[in-house]
Design a protein around this motif. Sequence first.
Motif, short mmCIF file in Angstrom:
data_model
loop_
_atom_site.label_atom_id
_atom_site.label_comp_id
_atom_site.label_asym_id
_atom_site.label_seq_id
_atom_site.Cartn_x
_atom_site.Cartn_y
_atom_site.Cartn_z
N LEU A 27 0.86 -1.19 0.00
CA LEU A 27 0.00 0.00 0.00
C LEU A 27 0.89 1.24 0.00
O LEU A 27 1.83 1.34 0.79
N LEU A 52 -1.03 -7.08 -4.64
CA LEU A 52 -1.74 -5.79 -4.72
C LEU A 52 -0.76 -4.63 -4.57
O LEU A 52 0.13 -4.67 -3.73
N SER A 54 -1.03 -0.24 -4.36
CA SER A 54 -1.95 0.90 -4.36
C SER A 54 -1.20 2.21 -4.54
O SER A 54 -0.02 2.31 -4.20
N ASN A 56 -2.20 6.80 -4.89
CA ASN A 56 -3.24 7.79 -4.67
C ASN A 56 -3.26 8.90 -5.71
O ASN A 56 -4.29 9.51 -5.95
N ILE A 74 -4.43 -3.87 -8.76
CA ILE A 74 -4.01 -2.52 -8.40
C ILE A 74 -5.20 -1.71 -7.88
O ILE A 74 -6.35 -1.95 -8.28
N ALA A 75 -4.90 -0.80 -6.98
CA ALA A 75 -5.94 0.08 -6.42
C ALA A 75 -5.46 1.52 -6.56
O ALA A 75 -4.35 1.84 -6.16
N PHE A 76 -6.33 2.35 -7.15
CA PHE A 76 -6.01 3.77 -7.30
C PHE A 76 -7.08 4.56 -6.57
O PHE A 76 -8.23 4.59 -7.00
N SER A 77 -6.68 5.21 -5.46
CA SER A 77 -7.69 5.88 -4.63
C SER A 77 -7.85 7.36 -4.97
O SER A 77 -8.68 8.04 -4.38
N TYR A 95 -9.11 -1.47 -8.77
CA TYR A 95 -10.08 -0.95 -7.79
C TYR A 95 -9.90 0.56 -7.72
O TYR A 95 -8.77 1.04 -7.63
N LEU A 101 -10.01 0.98 -2.61
CA LEU A 101 -8.77 0.60 -1.92
C LEU A 101 -9.06 -0.40 -0.80
O LEU A 101 -8.41 -1.45 -0.68
N ALA A 104 -10.08 -3.70 -2.26
CA ALA A 104 -8.92 -4.40 -2.83
C ALA A 104 -8.13 -5.10 -1.73
O ALA A 104 -7.68 -6.25 -1.90
N PRO A 125 -6.77 1.44 6.05
CA PRO A 125 -6.11 0.34 5.34
C PRO A 125 -5.38 -0.64 6.27
O PRO A 125 -5.38 -1.85 6.03
#
Length: 398
Positions: A27, A52, A54, A56, A74-77, A95, A101, A104, A125
């Motif tokens: 993260l 995973l 992440s 921002n 992948i997570a893009f917040s 995500y 996030l 994910a 998180p």
Amino acid sequence: MANGGSYKKFLFDILALNMTKKRVAVLGATGSIGKNTLDVIRSGKDTFEPVLFSANSNAALLNAIAAEFPRAKIAFSGPRKTAEAAGFDKRNGVYLGRDGLLAAIADAGADITLNGISGAAGLEPSLAALNSGSALALANKESMVMAGALVLKTAARHSLPVIPVDSEHSAIFNLLRRQGREGLKEALLTASGGPFRTWSKEQLKNATLKDALAHPTWKMGAKITIDSASLANKGLEVIEAARLFDLNADNIKVVIHPQSIVHSMIRMNDGVVYAQLSRPDMRLPIHEALRYPEIAPSLGKEELGFEDLCLSFEKPDLDRFPMLSLAYEALRAGGCYPIAYNAANEYAADAFFNGKIPFTGISDLCARVLSMDWSGEADDLPSILEADRRARAAAAEL
Ligand code: NDP
Ligand code: MG
């Protein structure tokens, strides 16, 4: 025959266990801790399976990471527009948004989650990782400062470890693993002293952002670098140590050590002090945390030599660096004071970063926020987030 069969299965299981890679969620993959973690994963391809990543705001770097590790989610917040411009909305396994996030993290199936998100945004998180059944390798010190008891309670409920990544706490964690906690008198947290270690009070009034960002020994994200210049980072670390190692304020000392070679020390009741030494390189504590509970083999980096090594230590000057004494006061006061300390500091460091207040305004603002009443308790997530919100609002008003 039956016994022979089960023996074969036993051997197969052992083999499979050895071949199973550790599934790692990263993260804050685009930050300073995240990039160091990627380096550790690259050098341990047989050991780690990233599941995973992440980010921002840095969509370009997240895209590059996704191309390098195509099997990971992948997570893009960050903002929807940035996500769309990067083409994230059209891909599978991506995500989006803050809820994305957290979803994910829940879906990642990680064995261990390295939380390198900066600031209070890292708290949920951390909890989501533990609630997903993942061990937590914690760089995000704000999680412990704001909600140490809640994080540790959540970890205990799932029988999962919280392994510190912050170099000082990683050192203490390792020293306690080897020496045992029994007989521990106090923890001695080292601090480089930052770029303003030798500056006078007068000089500090005119310190610029460029001055504050010129850290002498560590290369880190902007927020923690400003915190290192004001010693708020050490203040946060004192509270972090209290939570992680169940110590009170009197049993945590700060020692200025400009070379950043001794990462921290423990003093035992018999008077002996044990220290952990290495070059200042965040890949070392990250590697140790990701390998836990195994004692990590060497990363193969250059070993610390002693030929020209000169180590010095001094007392922190609380008069020039009030953020450190404010942290001790917040820790001793308990209740929501540590949450208010963190929130006010995050607000003030951001205001300094954006040229709205002078460097010395950071501690002035925090002192004023902390002079308010924060004595109520906040044990659950909603009340912790509410105290954080109130402290930011108070800082904004002041
Ligand atoms: P950086 O600013 O370099 O990186 C922060 C990361 O968090 C980036 O990946 C960023 O994404 C992501 N991020 C920022 N805001 C949010 C948000 N609101 N929601 C989700 N993700 C977010 O910070 P550092 O790597 O320096 O520090 C990270 C944490 O580790 C901090 O808590 C710090 O105190 C701690 N730490 C850092 C050390 C270091 O050497 N850097 C040493 C010890 C502890 P994006 O880049 O895409 O915006
Ligand atoms: Mg540290």
